[in-house]
Design an enzyme around this catalytic site. Sequence first.
Site, PDB file in Angstrom:
ATOM      1  N   LYS A  81      -0.230  -2.787   5.819  1.00 47.74           N
ATOM      2  CA  LYS A  81       0.287  -2.211   7.267  1.00 47.74           C
ATOM      3  C   LYS A  81       1.299  -2.916   7.674  1.00 47.74           C
ATOM      4  CE  LYS A  81      -3.261   0.570   7.805  1.00 47.74           C
ATOM      5  NZ  LYS A  81      -3.325   1.799   8.384  1.00 47.74           N
TER       6      LYS A  81
ATOM      7  N   LYS B 274      -7.570  13.294   5.961  1.00 47.96           N
ATOM      8  CA  LYS B 274      -8.938  12.179   6.654  1.00 47.96           C
ATOM      9  C   LYS B 274      -9.970  13.434   7.071  1.00 47.96           C
ATOM     10  CE  LYS B 274      -6.394   8.099   7.585  1.00 47.96           C
ATOM     11  NZ  LYS B 274      -5.592   7.478   8.621  1.00 47.96           N
TER      12      LYS B 274
END
Length: 343
Positions: free
Chosen positions: A161, A265
């Site tokens: 990240k 997703k």
Amino acid sequence: MSKIVNVEFKLRTYEYYKPFHITGSISESSTNIEVVIETDAGVKGYGEISPSFRVNGEKVEALYKLEEAVKESIIGMDVKEYRKIFEVLDRFFSTPSVKAGVQYAVLDAFSEEIETPVYYLLGGLKEEIETDRTVGMDTIENMVKEAKKIFSEGFNVIKIKVGENLRKDIEVVGEIAKETKGAKYIVDANMGYTPKQAIEFARVLYRRGIDISVFEQPVVASDIEGLKYIRFNSTYPVAADESARSKYDVYRLIKEEAVDFINIKLMKSGISDALAIIEMTKTANLQLMIGCMGESSLGINQSVNIALGTGAFVFHDLDSHLMLKENAFRGKFKQENAKIKIL
Ligand SMILES: [Mg+2]
């Protein structure tokens, strides 16, 4: 008969082992809704709704109140005809995580009735998949330590990240690459960069000889031109995550030739749009990864079955259940480190 006689929503909160920090957000817990569908054969199907306010503007408290509306929509319908039920549930397009959890619970109930795992209902393309694990934002030292740990545990794909500090991000990816030779990297900026910063990031790391398999959502969701600019002015494959929610988003990304990868997703698209996106991207020669929000093992089970059934994904970022404290494992799958298969 396999008619739906009841739908139940149950709120469940899971704490993260450690706060999960990404661009603009730190999560300490995940509150999800467990969906239970019962048929007149006495069979139960389970799903999970794991909403993201950051991505979809969904608040779990509001979604919980949709239990009645879902009941009114699908009670009396037959789980064998799950595509008919999917069409009815497509009306919940502004609450895609509700669509996902309820659509999956329907599939799960059907699968229980005919004693065949969901991934076979969807085609049975793969027997096994491998997931990555994610290194959240932290100090450089802690991120490198975490990446080394993940790699030593047998996870060959490491998701990193970034997005809040360009200089630090370049350094941390460089350090992780030094310490985990042989690993593959997915770098996710969660919309944190400008297009110019994203190109700077990619160019510096490329010059240092670092290979990144996917550069995920470098810029804000609405900046389709920005994505395209980065795609054609840097070397790493660019993925849309926050920019790719519904099948209509993906249709536009394909038309604009804006990205190399789509991150599907279920919580952004529901099962029905996810299946449509898979076919569209295959046709357009784009590549796919599958990701997650804050699903427990119950919700990750949904994505595992979609991934195995369709066999459509190059990368699987299905690790949220490994970051959450659960009393009991609820997946109908077996996991050994990175490797996941159906029991
Ligand atoms: Mg992402």
